[in-house]
Design a protein around this motif. Sequence first.
Motif, PDB file in Angstrom:
ATOM      1  N   PRO A 104      48.818  31.305  49.113  1.00  0.00           N
ATOM      2  CA  PRO A 104      48.461  32.194  48.000  1.00  0.00           C
ATOM      3  C   PRO A 104      49.593  32.254  46.968  1.00  0.00           C
ATOM      4  O   PRO A 104      50.699  31.812  47.233  1.00  0.00           O
ATOM      5  CB  PRO A 104      48.325  33.552  48.681  1.00  0.00           C
ATOM      6  CG  PRO A 104      49.330  33.499  49.782  1.00  0.00           C
ATOM      7  CD  PRO A 104      49.392  32.065  50.248  1.00  0.00           C
ATOM      8  N   ASN A 108      51.680  34.383  46.102  1.00  0.00           N
ATOM      9  CA  ASN A 108      52.409  35.605  46.440  1.00  0.00           C
ATOM     10  C   ASN A 108      53.455  35.248  47.477  1.00  0.00           C
ATOM     11  O   ASN A 108      53.524  34.107  47.936  1.00  0.00           O
ATOM     12  CB  ASN A 108      51.410  36.695  46.891  1.00  0.00           C
ATOM     13  CG  ASN A 108      51.647  37.193  48.296  1.00  0.00           C
ATOM     14  OD1 ASN A 108      51.794  36.406  49.236  1.00  0.00           O
ATOM     15  ND2 ASN A 108      51.667  38.496  48.461  1.00  0.00           N
ATOM     16  N   GLN A 159      54.609  37.314  50.354  1.00  0.00           N
ATOM     17  CA  GLN A 159      54.526  37.773  51.737  1.00  0.00           C
ATOM     18  C   GLN A 159      53.269  38.565  51.987  1.00  0.00           C
ATOM     19  O   GLN A 159      52.834  39.339  51.135  1.00  0.00           O
ATOM     20  CB  GLN A 159      55.740  38.668  52.058  1.00  0.00           C
ATOM     21  CG  GLN A 159      55.783  39.115  53.502  1.00  0.00           C
ATOM     22  CD  GLN A 159      56.292  40.542  53.649  1.00  0.00           C
ATOM     23  OE1 GLN A 159      56.270  41.316  52.708  1.00  0.00           O
ATOM     24  NE2 GLN A 159      56.724  40.888  54.847  1.00  0.00           N
ATOM     25  N   GLY A 160      52.687  38.343  53.152  1.00  0.00           N
ATOM     26  CA  GLY A 160      51.644  39.252  53.603  1.00  0.00           C
ATOM     27  C   GLY A 160      50.218  38.807  53.345  1.00  0.00           C
ATOM     28  O   GLY A 160      49.286  39.497  53.735  1.00  0.00           O
ATOM     29  N   LEU A 161      50.023  37.679  52.702  1.00  0.00           N
ATOM     30  CA  LEU A 161      48.648  37.239  52.432  1.00  0.00           C
ATOM     31  C   LEU A 161      48.308  35.999  53.262  1.00  0.00           C
ATOM     32  O   LEU A 161      49.185  35.301  53.748  1.00  0.00           O
ATOM     33  CB  LEU A 161      48.461  36.954  50.947  1.00  0.00           C
ATOM     34  CG  LEU A 161      48.433  38.187  50.029  1.00  0.00           C
ATOM     35  CD1 LEU A 161      48.108  37.785  48.597  1.00  0.00           C
ATOM     36  CD2 LEU A 161      47.446  39.233  50.527  1.00  0.00           C
ATOM     37  N   GLU A 206      41.376  33.328  44.993  1.00  0.00           N
ATOM     38  CA  GLU A 206      41.764  31.924  45.085  1.00  0.00           C
ATOM     39  C   GLU A 206      40.689  31.112  45.787  1.00  0.00           C
ATOM     40  O   GLU A 206      40.885  29.937  46.103  1.00  0.00           O
ATOM     41  CB  GLU A 206      43.082  31.804  45.859  1.00  0.00           C
ATOM     42  CG  GLU A 206      44.287  32.279  45.056  1.00  0.00           C
ATOM     43  CD  GLU A 206      45.508  32.587  45.914  1.00  0.00           C
ATOM     44  OE1 GLU A 206      45.385  32.614  47.150  1.00  0.00           O
ATOM     45  OE2 GLU A 206      46.576  32.815  45.334  1.00  0.00           O
ATOM     46  N   MET A 245      52.894  43.024  53.217  1.00  0.00           N
ATOM     47  CA  MET A 245      52.105  44.135  52.691  1.00  0.00           C
ATOM     48  C   MET A 245      53.012  45.312  52.368  1.00  0.00           C
ATOM     49  O   MET A 245      54.074  45.466  52.917  1.00  0.00           O
ATOM     50  CB  MET A 245      51.061  44.589  53.714  1.00  0.00           C
ATOM     51  CG  MET A 245      50.129  43.493  54.194  1.00  0.00           C
ATOM     52  SD  MET A 245      49.331  42.647  52.831  1.00  0.00           S
ATOM     53  CE  MET A 245      48.357  43.969  52.177  1.00  0.00           C
ATOM     54  N   THR A 258      50.204  43.787  47.269  1.00  0.00           N
ATOM     55  CA  THR A 258      50.437  42.562  48.051  1.00  0.00           C
ATOM     56  C   THR A 258      51.882  42.094  47.905  1.00  0.00           C
ATOM     57  O   THR A 258      52.198  40.942  48.144  1.00  0.00           O
ATOM     58  CB  THR A 258      49.493  41.429  47.607  1.00  0.00           C
ATOM     59  OG1 THR A 258      49.729  41.150  46.227  1.00  0.00           O
ATOM     60  CG2 THR A 258      48.041  41.799  47.818  1.00  0.00           C
ATOM     61  N   CYS A 317      56.008  42.194  48.843  1.00  0.00           N
ATOM     62  CA  CYS A 317      56.697  42.214  50.123  1.00  0.00           C
ATOM     63  C   CYS A 317      57.000  43.650  50.532  1.00  0.00           C
ATOM     64  O   CYS A 317      57.324  44.494  49.686  1.00  0.00           O
ATOM     65  CB  CYS A 317      58.022  41.467  50.047  1.00  0.00           C
ATOM     66  SG  CYS A 317      57.885  39.773  49.476  1.00  0.00           S
ATOM     67  N   LYS A 367      52.513  41.946  38.572  1.00  0.00           N
ATOM     68  CA  LYS A 367      51.310  42.188  39.373  1.00  0.00           C
ATOM     69  C   LYS A 367      51.068  43.666  39.613  1.00  0.00           C
ATOM     70  O   LYS A 367      49.953  44.072  39.929  1.00  0.00           O
ATOM     71  CB  LYS A 367      51.462  41.527  40.755  1.00  0.00           C
ATOM     72  CG  LYS A 367      51.307  40.042  40.760  1.00  0.00           C
ATOM     73  CD  LYS A 367      51.443  39.568  42.210  1.00  0.00           C
ATOM     74  CE  LYS A 367      51.186  38.069  42.277  1.00  0.00           C
ATOM     75  NZ  LYS A 367      51.171  37.617  43.685  1.00  0.00           N
ATOM     76  N   LEU A 416      58.563  35.862  42.091  1.00  0.00           N
ATOM     77  CA  LEU A 416      57.330  35.119  42.378  1.00  0.00           C
ATOM     78  C   LEU A 416      57.530  33.616  42.518  1.00  0.00           C
ATOM     79  O   LEU A 416      56.810  32.953  43.252  1.00  0.00           O
ATOM     80  CB  LEU A 416      56.274  35.422  41.309  1.00  0.00           C
ATOM     81  CG  LEU A 416      54.849  34.952  41.614  1.00  0.00           C
ATOM     82  CD1 LEU A 416      54.327  35.526  42.917  1.00  0.00           C
ATOM     83  CD2 LEU A 416      53.902  35.321  40.480  1.00  0.00           C
ATOM     84  N   VAL A 462      59.931  36.183  55.532  1.00  0.00           N
ATOM     85  CA  VAL A 462      60.347  37.382  54.818  1.00  0.00           C
ATOM     86  C   VAL A 462      60.419  38.529  55.808  1.00  0.00           C
ATOM     87  O   VAL A 462      59.402  38.968  56.315  1.00  0.00           O
ATOM     88  CB  VAL A 462      59.345  37.732  53.709  1.00  0.00           C
ATOM     89  CG1 VAL A 462      59.746  39.005  53.005  1.00  0.00           C
ATOM     90  CG2 VAL A 462      59.218  36.578  52.727  1.00  0.00           C
TER      91      VAL A 462
END
Lengths: 609, 609, 350, 350
Positions: free
Chosen positions: A47, A49, A51-53, B463, C1, C31, C33, C70, C144, C246
């Motif tokens: 993705p 992004n 982290q986390g997806l 996406e 998250m 979304t 970190c 974002k 990003l 991360v």
Amino acid sequence: MERKFVVNDMVIRFANVNGTGSASANDMFAKSIFRMGIPITPKNIFPSNIQGLPTWYEVRINGKGYLGRKAGIDILVGVNPQSFMRDVKSVKSGGYFIYDNSKPLHKEYIREDINYIGIPMIKLAMDNYPSARLQQLFKNIIYVGALATLIDADIDVIKSVISEQFEKKQKLIPPNFQALELGINYIKEHYDYPIDVKVEKANNVGDSILIDGNTACALGAIYAGATVMAWYPITPSTSVAKAYETYAKKLRIDKETGKKKYAFVQAEDELAAIGMVIGATWGGARAFTATSGPGVSLMNEFIGLSYFAEIPVVLINVQRGGPSTGMPTRSQQADLISSAYASHGDTKHVLLFPSNPAECFEMTAQAFDLADRLQTLIMVISDLDLGMNNHLSPPMKWDDERKYDRGKVFTEEQLENMTEKFGRYLDVDGDAIPYRTYPGTHPTKGSFFTRGTSHDEYAKYSELGEVYLRNVDRLADKWDTAKTMVPPPELYDVNDDKKSLGLVFFGTTTYAAVEAMDLLQEQNIAINSMRVKSFPFTKEVETFISEHDKIFVVEQNRDAQFRTLLINELETNPSKLIKVLNYDGTPITAQTIMSQIIGMLEPVPAELN
Amino acid sequence: MERKFVVNDMVIRFANVNGTGSASANDMFAKSIFRMGIPITPKNIFPSNIQGLPTWYEVRINGKGYLGRKAGIDILVGVNPQSFMRDVKSVKSGGYFIYDNSKPLHKEYIREDINYIGIPMIKLAMDNYPSARLQQLFKNIIYVGALATLIDADIDVIKSVISEQFEKKQKLIPPNFQALELGINYIKEHYDYPIDVKVEKANNVGDSILIDGNTACALGAIYAGATVMAWYPITPSTSVAKAYETYAKKLRIDKETGKKKYAFVQAEDELAAIGMVIGATWGGARAFTATSGPGVSLMNEFIGLSYFAEIPVVLINVQRGGPSTGMPTRSQQADLISSAYASHGDTKHVLLFPSNPAECFEMTAQAFDLADRLQTLIMVISDLDLGMNNHLSPPMKWDDERKYDRGKVFTEEQLENMTEKFGRYLDVDGDAIPYRTYPGTHPTKGSFFTRGTSHDEYAKYSELGEVYLRNVDRLADKWDTAKTMVPPPELYDVNDDKKSLGLVFFGTTTYAAVEAMDLLQEQNIAINSMRVKSFPFTKEVETFISEHDKIFVVEQNRDAQFRTLLINELETNPSKLIKVLNYDGTPITAQTIMSQIIGMLEPVPAELN
Amino acid sequence: MSYLKPLFHHPSLKENKVGYVKADYEGVISTLCAGCGHDSISGAIVQACYEVSLEPHRLAKLSGIGCSSKTPTYFLSNSHGFNSVHGRMPSITTGANMANKHLIYLGVSGDGDTASIGMGQFVHAIRRNLNMVYIVMNNGCYGLTKGQDSATADFGSISKTGESNPYNGIDLAGLALELGASFVGRSFSGDKSQLVPMIKAAMSHPGFALLDVISPCVTFNNNKESTKSYSHVRAHIESTSEFDFVPEEKAIEVDYAAGDSAEVELFDGSKILLSKLAPDWNPTDKFTAVNRLHEAKSNGQILTGLLYINPESKDLHSMLNTSDKAFNAMDETDLCPGSMELEKINQGLR
Amino acid sequence: MSYLKPLFHHPSLKENKVGYVKADYEGVISTLCAGCGHDSISGAIVQACYEVSLEPHRLAKLSGIGCSSKTPTYFLSNSHGFNSVHGRMPSITTGANMANKHLIYLGVSGDGDTASIGMGQFVHAIRRNLNMVYIVMNNGCYGLTKGQDSATADFGSISKTGESNPYNGIDLAGLALELGASFVGRSFSGDKSQLVPMIKAAMSHPGFALLDVISPCVTFNNNKESTKSYSHVRAHIESTSEFDFVPEEKAIEVDYAAGDSAEVELFDGSKILLSKLAPDWNPTDKFTAVNRLHEAKSNGQILTGLLYINPESKDLHSMLNTSDKAFNAMDETDLCPGSMELEKINQGLR
Ligand SMILES: Cc1ncc(C[n+]2csc(CCOP(=O)(O)OP(=O)(O)O)c2C)c(N)n1
Ligand SMILES: Cc1ncc(C[n+]2csc(CCOP(=O)(O)OP(=O)(O)O)c2C)c(N)n1
Ligand code: SF4
Ligand code: SF4
Ligand SMILES: [Mg+2]
Ligand SMILES: [Mg+2]
């Protein structure tokens, strides 16, 4: 009854969360299969992004060496609860779903037609590693161990890959081995293994290497003598810059002085990046930039300058999904028209289309020669799939006899001995390419004034119509010269003597197209194929197009842009060029190509074979 | 023997130095001929500088109303020593060269086949005006008086034009009249007048007006309700902004409060200019910008955003000579491909092609309706010739019943009454155009998140391949909707029932093409003609192209870009489209079109008439 | 998250003056970190809008591209939002503001988005004194695109790739002051007690209000070996040369009084020294503000607080003298001069 | 046409140390308006290069687009020149400088070219301390596109179209100081005695040297009725609404001592107050420079002189630690790692 195994032919997909360290674990797994001598195609589906997806890593393992993406997943390692439903659905009937059974699987995820293999990954990790961070990291290695066992991969190979990976951090090796064993042992204790898709050591990779296209481009630039790299971060081209810096640090530091034989400049934006490249090549260095669609759009004005003032530029365009910010982490070939005819006014630009990392290396190097020789901008057209994924590729090659072709540049001596007046834009020998000089070459001769405005042969500003015409007509002639210098297409075994059907592709559709040729052959459909490597199109491309009656053009964009280039540049009747498209951001598959072709042939089956 | 006069058919060229006040004198002269009821075509040929360089002003006077440029100069008023040689050469055999004989003419300027008329302009000026500045200014009026007498122009008309010009500075009228008389009297005293090319009062201009295209565009924008104009200076589009400001100041100030019903913002560059337009239309205002090639190149990224996020934009693209900075003060139609397919990814943009100021007005106004209706960028494609020169044009028209079509916008009430979920990118009624809302409309309904990234029907980032496909396929459908909304072509009297030959043109090639049609007719060459007014091409364009066997496409660029658009969008076989090109920066002439066509027909004369 | 709460968690149930509860100001789940400073700033925006009892649809939120850009998705779901292109938020906001002067415009940007590609538009939005709140979520890096140094990165700071930054960082607050910005504040993402009131003040300021908010990036400004257990992770990252891990972090918080200083440890173990302007600081004295800022910098301090406000600020609409009725509410009757007028114009051209 | 002398007029016949006469530093005849301040600056450049005995080919001259950016054609014909695109000279110069560190890079720009479209690149060239002389020929307007206000135009100044400028002008020298420029000077086109030495100093400075040179535009900053006879001309221009008459003017000159002030009347009859830094001014003290600059501004003065110089300036090449040999002089032997090295790399990828 003997079990029947499918050997060295499968697709494995890992469903992870990004930022959890899975990418390196998955990479090590794929590399191990490769080390077993089996061709692989890994693809990261990530993705935009940090982290986390959800993020996926897909490896196609194919003993025959088909390297295109293939639909249908044989084994899915699903460790991301967010995408569970989608992941379960994506497994092909009869396939395997490997998951963390530290908690029981909810029944909505149960499909009757696939096999479930539960492994208590997080539990094993918690039992063996102290902190949450480490647990998360080693969980990944645990599933690698389990998976390897299930498909009968060579554990020693995996261990050697791990050892190499942590060569400089030896103390990390034991805990990684430990995690691997945890996975292996859990399978051995709880499941019948191997499962019926498995791998076997083979000898099918030859001297191939595993590398991403961006790194190969960067190495090409280093080998070609690029000393200035100016860039602005943008996915998926950032790693070209990163790799350039990494290798330049290794290969381009003067041993004695410790000084750098390169300048690596992160610009403030893409406009500045290409401006720096233009300045540097004007100054006589070799320079390049790498960017993606939005960056190329921003560079449009400068691209016109490089065309009109005839300044060499090498631009690596790693395409992503457009338009606009689009799908920054997906792949397309949708910047063809906007690259070929970038900038206002009558402009045309040379494009090179590598289709694997070895070509990324070679074509990037070649781009510098072409840029210097043609004194214009050369774009290497790559894409996210080629640039950011590892590919099985022939090794990169360099002939030590090879000299840089710096094109037509007058030296101080030549200027000194010159009696006639130097004309920066004078075509002295009929190839429509003039001579240039670098600033600082000679005290009194050879200086000129570079400008984006209309100019005469002596670089003097002029608004006269005839002067303008001489100049732009020469640029059109230079375009014809370019046709004789860019790489010719690759023509594949001619199957069809009648030349009724043709198949045309370029860049990353090559993998799938080559496989599709075989699939069509199996169906007794004879088709001649051509892989185009450059724009403008060479004589050979023109011949192929004119000799065939019906030609399928495979590309990854909505508007069939490559087909437009063929029609426009070769004056081809559009009716004979049939679109074969895939533009959802994923690489096209052989199956797609085949079925689109067959679909379009159906009305006229008599004409075939 | 009676003298034979050529009446109301000539080309007069003034050769001046810029910054000397000649432009206004020449303008007054041209206007006077127009006032005599004779069609004229004035053209300014000026350098990219402010003072001291050669500048020409050319007026074609043609009673039949042919308004294209014509080669061959009947009378040259040469008051610039810098360009003397060139000017003398440019007079056609038998023509006249009017010059300042305060000093004798050097013999290298003497041609046997033309007539010389010397007038001691600077001497007269020095004898009658005190300062060098005034002498320079009134010298211009002196030659106007002389010229007028030589061609028998109506002096009273000239005087009335002068009086009007200085309406608000009455005290300037007498010295101007005096200068005029100086010229008149000198001719009367020294030469036989009129000469054999002369003018006669006529009634051939109807209700036409004399206006430049840029002013007409600006007025179109004001009438269409554009409240935000964001721009950056660039020749030849600057005067769109200037005219917008001038007229907005007159027409858009609230009578009671003195406050402005418009915002005129000179941006810091073209990127900011189009950004402001995008922001303003997103906010629910009507907004536009005007620029030229380099500006459009810089706007490329934003153009892609407007396409993909579906934001109305009106952009007036006043083309100049490219590529790069090119010929900033010359005219071309060379930004067609770069406009039609601007920005990376699969993008296509609606273009409108006005061919005279009345259409500049109407099409600019229409562009706002189309932009709002189609929710996309509309480019009005003008050029320097159309934009900066005065043209004889039908008057501008506005129907007071006409309502602005703001397109599909949900109001507060509609949102209030809505039960289903609002989907910004949802095609609710099959025309592929979704509904939008302005910020601030409703407290809890209708808000959405605009983005240049891939999004679903509810404007949510995605996406997923299938989501992306739905969106870009809908945009392709919207393109089809656009074809039904843009203005259809103008089809000219059908001369050729067999439909073997066709002629296609657009924009400023129209004048010459229309004249060429007559010239061809005289040669018994029957040809059907079509003037295209918009891109995408409507059904009618498609029909014309498919019905004709051999079609000449007239355009002013090297690479036949309009032809490329026809081939690419209509799937036309290129072999039937023949290029008729002129790209030296000057407007094409009827003679050029005719001779190129005849040249290309010659091999097959049997097929004709 | 993120730790930013989704709509259904712990809604603050107290209605404000316009009848909204705090949850009405929230957005979708972040979304970013876990621990990202940007999320804390989003939280402060939510809090500020709730506290000033703003109807959410009276605000438009705009941004460029980046992690920071974002964030508008993560607050104020009932406001129109515009996630534009990289570095161009100011021009979009200028246009939007011209279209309708009656909304509050909140622009969010990153230090890459503002100080590099967006520098030109940033400078000129200030020059026009555009009526907007401009928040820079300043983390000294390009989050990003994976951690490159930005133009605000301090001289000598070490990036994730181990390189020391050879350039001087641009001080956006200092720059804004030099350019004549009418409102300049600086704060820290973790300092809600300072940040929330500052956002409120910025929203009420009739002109350009810059808030330069230091906002640590957990992922890419996370490059020193700070704790024992972390070293292992770090080693892993170095070895795999992939930024694919991360660690989950808690957002950094800080609370200190006006006039005080506070040392804050960042994710990378490095420390910054924040210094808050005294409570009796006179923010209308620009000359002193400039001096204090330079002084603090030479002492290695990051001065926070409302540095400067011009009480006589006149925004772009005032300068242009535009009508009170918003342009987007005008139609033919307001705008079209009519056919008679056109005929007069035609007449003048004959 | 300009008063700048063409090659064959009055050549100064005295050879300098490297054997060149002054005429060897001239360019082709200027096509700027007679009296344009830019031509005076060209003259000062010629003078400075002649005086420092620079071999002309050891300098590269670069520019953007504008009247100012045309000037490189009008000086140093034996130097390579680059008239690039609008606002992008700094990036071109950066690249050129990277290619060959051994030349002197002279960039010429206008206030439109620098302060509007070129703002981003200007800021970042400063940030990188690129070794170049950056001359802004600052006339407060867009000359070449016919007189629009630029971003350096003063608040309240009246443009040729009669509009009063509602924006504050950007002070490029102040901006450069804030951004940490290592050399900042300001002068006036007509003040050769100050300008020539300042150009010489800038050329010898190893880093970014900004020269903000006020340079009146005879044509478009020529809008007040100043003399009797001129009013007629002006009336003519107003009536015809065409800027097609440019009165021939003499370039404005001024000569005053360090530490003094001088009032200069511009073409439009308006006056500016120049104030020259005292001879004992210490230009290495940035803090004071900033204060003096702001102080002068609030007194309505334009402070001229060498405002600041950082004697410890390290340019981009030093920061990047590049080799002494110029990149453009390197070939395969210097640059290509060879096939053996590549095979090693291949090996590592198996
Ligand atoms: C024209 C263009 N160039 C480059 C990019 C890639 N890009 C996306 S975000 C970003 C930098 C973001 O940095 P910053 O603004 O500091 O935001 P952060 O992620 O640190 O919050 C870049 C370079 C882009 N989207 N568009
Ligand atoms: C991309 C682009 N936009 C606009 C222009 C038009 N243009 C040419 S010069 C100029 C402004 C010049 O002003 P300045 O830099 O102050 O120079 P001056 O003429 O005043 O010396 C502009 C806007 C251009 N050439 N390119
Ligand atoms: S990468 Fe850095 S800036 Fe981006 S979300 Fe993560 S912590 Fe925040
Ligand atoms: S217009 Fe102004 S800046 Fe341009 S040349 Fe003339 S005087 Fe100089
Ligand atoms: Mg950042
Ligand atoms: Mg200027």
